[in-house]
Design a protein around this motif. Structure first.
Motif, PDB file in Angstrom:
ATOM      1  N   LEU A 170       0.994  -1.235  -0.042  1.00  0.00           N
ATOM      2  CA  LEU A 170       0.170  -0.056  -0.106  1.00  0.00           C
ATOM      3  C   LEU A 170       0.913   1.218   0.011  1.00  0.00           C
ATOM      4  O   LEU A 170       0.713   2.248  -0.682  1.00  0.00           O
ATOM      5  CB  LEU A 170      -1.006   0.045   1.174  1.00  0.00           C
ATOM      6  CG  LEU A 170      -2.007   0.970   1.156  1.00  0.00           C
ATOM      7  CD1 LEU A 170      -3.133   0.603   0.082  1.00  0.00           C
ATOM      8  CD2 LEU A 170      -2.799   0.781   2.428  1.00  0.00           C
ATOM      9  N   THR A 171       2.044   1.362   0.881  1.00  0.00           N
ATOM     10  CA  THR A 171       2.854   2.577   1.002  1.00  0.00           C
ATOM     11  C   THR A 171       3.549   2.729  -0.260  1.00  0.00           C
ATOM     12  O   THR A 171       3.880   3.722  -0.416  1.00  0.00           O
ATOM     13  CB  THR A 171       3.565   2.340   2.059  1.00  0.00           C
ATOM     14  OG1 THR A 171       4.433   1.111   1.959  1.00  0.00           O
ATOM     15  CG2 THR A 171       2.905   2.247   3.407  1.00  0.00           C
ATOM     16  N   ILE A 172       3.838   1.591  -1.090  1.00  0.00           N
ATOM     17  CA  ILE A 172       4.487   1.616  -2.509  1.00  0.00           C
ATOM     18  C   ILE A 172       3.513   2.151  -3.482  1.00  0.00           C
ATOM     19  O   ILE A 172       3.914   2.999  -4.245  1.00  0.00           O
ATOM     20  CB  ILE A 172       5.157   0.429  -2.775  1.00  0.00           C
ATOM     21  CG1 ILE A 172       6.204  -0.058  -1.681  1.00  0.00           C
ATOM     22  CG2 ILE A 172       5.712   0.342  -4.164  1.00  0.00           C
ATOM     23  CD1 ILE A 172       6.840  -1.526  -1.952  1.00  0.00           C
ATOM     24  N   ASN A 173       2.329   1.641  -3.641  1.00  0.00           N
ATOM     25  CA  ASN A 173       1.500   1.908  -4.633  1.00  0.00           C
ATOM     26  C   ASN A 173       0.785   3.286  -4.490  1.00  0.00           C
ATOM     27  O   ASN A 173       0.581   3.911  -5.477  1.00  0.00           O
ATOM     28  CB  ASN A 173       0.382   0.761  -4.698  1.00  0.00           C
ATOM     29  CG  ASN A 173      -0.413   0.976  -6.036  1.00  0.00           C
ATOM     30  OD1 ASN A 173      -1.548   1.149  -5.845  1.00  0.00           O
ATOM     31  ND2 ASN A 173       0.230   0.594  -7.081  1.00  0.00           N
ATOM     32  N   ILE A 174       0.636   3.705  -3.124  1.00  0.00           N
ATOM     33  CA  ILE A 174      -0.306   4.896  -2.939  1.00  0.00           C
ATOM     34  C   ILE A 174       0.473   6.160  -3.684  1.00  0.00           C
ATOM     35  O   ILE A 174      -0.104   7.079  -4.533  1.00  0.00           O
ATOM     36  CB  ILE A 174      -0.576   5.317  -1.589  1.00  0.00           C
ATOM     37  CG1 ILE A 174      -1.580   4.544  -1.136  1.00  0.00           C
ATOM     38  CG2 ILE A 174      -0.719   6.876  -1.322  1.00  0.00           C
ATOM     39  CD1 ILE A 174      -2.182   4.375   0.041  1.00  0.00           C
ATOM     40  N   PRO A 175       1.666   6.418  -3.497  1.00  0.00           N
ATOM     41  CA  PRO A 175       2.540   7.463  -4.085  1.00  0.00           C
ATOM     42  C   PRO A 175       2.364   7.603  -5.866  1.00  0.00           C
ATOM     43  O   PRO A 175       2.320   8.304  -6.328  1.00  0.00           O
ATOM     44  CB  PRO A 175       4.142   7.308  -3.870  1.00  0.00           C
ATOM     45  CG  PRO A 175       3.747   6.651  -2.639  1.00  0.00           C
ATOM     46  CD  PRO A 175       2.730   5.697  -2.525  1.00  0.00           C
TER      47      PRO A 175
END
Length: 472
Positions: A143-148
């Motif tokens: 999630l933290t990789i994909n959100i940006p």
């Protein structure tokens, strides 16, 4: 998604799929992912993607999102998703199914770990809980990789939508006479003023002509000039002195008569010639004005059609992205707190950091999500008024009434035959599998939307798999 063909999920669908990654285990469970992509998971599959699927690469995620309007693609997973750990069916009840629930779940586990640490013991968890926490960590890490990446994608879309609005003027210019919409309107206004000025001059010339020619009519019919001398001038070549004297006497009478009437006639003839030249020039100006009006009207219609459509697209896109932006920030903050809490749980009670202090930091630290703020930009004011359209065109009764018949000069300088606007050229579109934007007024033509045609397949590589979508 195509420039103007982008469609977002309906409100009903958003209530299920909008921005909330979900985790589910049972066989046959449909897991919602951002923008309407659904995964039909087999029993061994445990990880469902958050918005636009963090388990997908950027291109694949975009592809998934762009097809939400065309229908939801159900992917049957026949193997586990990569290295994701599997939970046995009887462990499912212990695992949360949403990011918010995950946070509460991990908080509870972290609180238990802190309590054990304060009692001087290491936290002991069951195999089921350990497996669930591994799954949750993988989920929030993705999630933290994909959100940006999602943020950058939406930022590009906003930027492109603004460019579409600004591009309307250049599109219209390229599709017309090479002049922009404002330049065409300015040229039309210049032609209008030139024609009106010319007709006003024509009216003045006409008045002068009428006055002089009326004076001639009156003079030639007056008692002074209505009866020219009755003598003969045929003796001009005679050698007879008596006949020559009669000629000279008659000539004097004619000269006296002609010298009084001739200047009045010359004034009328000169004014008639001047009026004819002036009218010819004004008729030419009229044609130029009518043609420039047609061009400006068509250009304005095309520009305003483009602008209304692109502004509406931008406005809708902005509304959608605003919601997604808020969701992303909330989920990003939640994901970071979950990762922090997982670190608390996994920290060694004796050699690691103080779990109580770390837990306090996890819950109180302010997460800076400003990097996920979207710049919505601004678009320039329209160079023309698009709130109203010019329905009347050259030669329409209302248009003639406004532009000609009600002008002060019209009574003395009536216009010549009006030149109506040419009909827009129509072309037969080449058959295509894509959905083309309907034809628009002359000059401007919207681009065709792109189409996609691929099989719907999910390979055993799971998160690394290429996910081409089916449909248009």
């Amino acid at each position: 998604s195509s420039r103007l063909g982008r469609s977002r999920p309906s409100a009903a669908r958003l209530s299920v799929a909008r921005g909330k990654g979900s985790l589910a285990m049972p066989a046959g469970m449909i897991i919602a992912t951002g923008w309407g992509l659904l995964l039909l998971l087999a029993p061994s599959a445990v990880l469902a993607a958050p918005p636009r699927s963090p388990v997908l690469g950027g291109a694949q995620a975009d592809a998934a999102g762009s097809h939400a309007a065309g229908g939801l693609c159900l992917l049957s997973v026949r193997a586990s998703l990569g290295s994701s750990p599997a939970l046995a069916p009887h462990d499912v009840a212990a695992v949360p199914t949403g990011v918010g629930s995950m946070l509460q779940y991990v908080k509870a586990q972290a609180a238990a770990a802190v309590a054990d640490s304060e009692n001087g013991a290491d936290y002991k968890m069951s195999a089921d809980v350990a497996a669930a926490l591994v799954t949750i960590r993988e989920f929030v890490t993705n999630l933290t990789i994909n959100i940006p990446e999602q943020h950058l994608h939406d930022q590009r879309e906003i930027k492109n939508a603004l460019a579409l609005i600004d591009g309307c003027a250049s599109e219209v210019s390229a599709g017309g006479n090479g002049m922009g919409v404002r330049a065409n309107l300015d040229a039309m206004e210049t032609a209008r003023v030139a024609h009106a000025t010319c007709r006003a001059t024509e009216a003045t010339v006409f008045s002068e002509k009428r006055g002089r020619c009326d004076a001639y009519e009156i003079a030639r019919k007056s008692q002074q000039f209505s009866k020219p001398p009755a003598c003969e001038l045929s003796g001009v070549a005679t050698d007879d002195l008596a006949v020559l004297d009669d000629f000279h006497a008659c000539w004097d009478k004619f000269h006296k008569w002609s010298s009084g009437l001739r200047p009045i006639y010359e004034a009328c003839r000169g004014s008639t010639s001047e009026h004819a030249k002036q009218r010819q020039a004004c008729d030419s100006n009229q044609t130029s004005f009518e043609l420039s009006f047609c061009q400006a009207s068509a250009t304005q219609e095309s520009y305003c059609f483009c602008r209304r459509r692109t502004v509406d697209f931008y406005t809708q896109l902005r509304e959608d992205v605003l919601v997604e932006e808020a969701d992303r920030k909330a989920e990003y903050e939640t994901a970071l707190r979950i990762k922090c809490l997982l670190d608390v749980i996994e920290a060694n009670s004796t050699t690691g950091p103080n779990k109580t202090e770390v837990l306090r930091n996890c819950t109180s630290t302010v997460v800076d999500t400003s990097a996920l703020s979207v710049d919505y930009g601004i678009f320039e004011e329209a160079p023309v008024d698009c709130t109203s359209t010019q329905a009347a065109k050259p030669c329409d009764e209302a248009w003639v009434e406004k532009e000609y018949a009600t002008q002060e000069w019209y009574g003395k300088a009536p216009t010549t035959t009006c030149e109506a606007c040419p009909e827009p050229s129509t072309t037969t579109a080449t058959p295509s599998t894509s959905t083309a934007v309907p034809a628009v007024p002359p000059v401007f033509h919207m681009p065709e939307e792109r189409s996609f045609s691929h099989e719907c397949v999910l390979s055993e590589e799971g998160a690394a798999a290429d996910l081409p979508m089916a449909g248009t």
